[in-house]
Design an enzyme around this catalytic site. Structure first.
Site: not given
Ligand code: GLY
Length: 308
Positions: A203, A226, A175, A229
Site C-alpha cells: 500500500r 498528513t 506523518t 492518504g
Molecule cells: N498520509 C500518510 C499516509 O496515508 O500514508
C-alpha cells in the site's frame, strides 16, 4: 535580513486523547526542529536543504510516524514512503515501501539528484539505497514496542488504522513534513511517513505521490499533507492548493480555506496540510481535531500548535 518562512508538521488527528505530558513532548520536538530550521534559513541555506534537514530530524524522533517509530504493515514490517520537491526547478524525488533507510527523505532526494527517474519503490529502491551507500538500519531500529502493540490491537479490531485515527485510542502519531521559503525566494516541500498501521503490503499513501501529499512550485506554493492518504490521493490536494494560488490568485490563507472545504465536501477528507505561497505567506488547513505544527517567519517568534 531578507524574508524567509518555514512550517513543519508532525501529523494530525484526535490530539486531545493524548496526555498533557505527551502533548508537551510533541510541542517540544517541534520547537527544537523549527528553531534549527530557522537558523538554517538565516544562514542562507536553500529551501530544499532546509526541508530535507527538518524532515530528517522528525524522522529520527520516535514520537512521530516516519523513519524510526514508523507504524507497521499487516506483516509487522515497516514500509516507509517519502518525497521531496524543489519549487525553483520543479525537480522531485519519491520513494515508497522502503524498509532499511534510516532517512527515507534522503533517499527521495538522492533519487531526484542521481537518477533520471522520479520514483522508486520496494526492491529497486533498496538496491539504489545500497548502491548509494545511504545509511541503513536493521528492522529492530524502526520497529518499536508501542507500534507492535498498536498493530496487535488494530488486528484484533480488524481495521486499518491511521496513525492518529479520530475515534480510536492510539499511542503515537504523525506523518511528518516541512515547507520552506528561503531568502532567495525559492520554495521546497518534503514529506515522510510510515503510512497506516495494518496496511496491506505494497500500500502506498499520498506522502510519496507528488501533487497529492507533497508539492512545490515557485509559481504557486509548497505543500505537505498528513492524514488518510487515500483521501489526499483522490483529491490530488497539494496540487489543488497550488492551483488555487496560481490560477485563482488566492493568498495562502484563502487557498487553505477553499482547499479544506473541497477536501471535506468531495472526499470526506480526513487530515491536514501546511503550505507557503509564492510570496512567503503561511497557510494551513485541517479537518481533524488537531494538527501538530510549528511555523516561523522572518522577524517573528516561532509558533508551535496542536489544535485549531
Ligand atoms: N498520509 C500518510 C499516509 O496515508 O500514508
Amino acid at each position: 535580513m531578507k524574508k524567509y518562512a518555514l512550517i513543519i508538521h508532525g501529523g494530525c488527528g484526535a490530539l486531545s486523547q493524548f496526555s498533557e505530558k505527551e502533548q508537551k513532548a510533541f510541542l517540544k520536538s517541534l520547537e527544537k526542529v523549527i528553531k534549527r530550521g530557522e537558523r538554517f534559513l538565516q544562514k542562507g541555506e536553500k529551501a530544499l536543504d532546509v526541508v530535507e534537514k527538518c524532515v530528517k530530524l522528525l524522522e529520527d524522533d520516535p514520537i512521530f510516524n516516519a523513519g524510526k517509530g514508523s507504524v507497521l504493515n499487516e506483516e509487522g514490517e515497516v514500509e516507509m514512503d517519502a518525497s521531496i520537491m524543489c519549487g525553483k526547478t520543479m525537480n522531485t524525488g519519491a520513494v515508497a515501501g522502503v524498509k532499511s533507510a534510516k532517512n527515507p527523505i534522503t533517499v527521495a532526494r538522492r533519487i531526484m539528484e542521481k537518477t533520471s527517474h522520479v520514483f522508486l519503490i520496494g526492491e529497486g529502491a533498496e538496491k539504489f539505497i545500497r548502491k548509494e551507500k545511504i545509511e541503513r538500519k536493521p528492522a529492530s531500529y524502526f520497529i518499536l514496542p508501542h507500534r507492535v502493540a498498536q498493530l496487535k490491537k488494530v488486528k484484533k479490531e480488524g481495521i486499518v488504522l491511521l496513525d492518529h485515527d479520530d475515534n480510536k485510542k492510539n499511542t503515537k502519531l504523525g506523518t511528518v513534513g516541512a515547507v520552506a521559503y528561503d531568502i532567495y525566494g525559492d520554495l521546497a516541500a518534503a514529506t515522510s511517513t510510515g503510512g497506516m498501521s495494518n496496511k496491506m503490503i505494497g500500500r502506498i499513501g499520498d506522502s510519496a505521490l507528488i501533487g497529492c501529499g507533497n508539492f512545490a512550485d515557485n509559481k504557486s506554493a509548497g505543500v505537505s499533507c498528513t492524514g488518510r492518504g487515500e483521501d489526499f490521493i483522490k483529491a490530488a490536494l497539494s496540487r489543488r492548493i497550488a492551483d488555487l494560488v496560481e490560477l485563482k490568485g488566492y493568498k495562502a490563507k484563502k487557498a487553505s480555506k477553499k482547499a479544506t472545504q473541497y477536501f471535506k465536501e468531495r472526499v470526506n477528507g480526513y487530515g491536514g496540510f501546511i503550505m507557503i505561497d509564492r510570496k512567503g505567506n503561511i497557510g494551513e488547513g485541517l479537518t481533524t481535531e488537531g494538527l501538530i505544527r510549528a511555523y516561523v517567519k522572518q522577524g517573528k517568534k516561532p509558533v508551535c500548535k496542536l489544535f485549531k
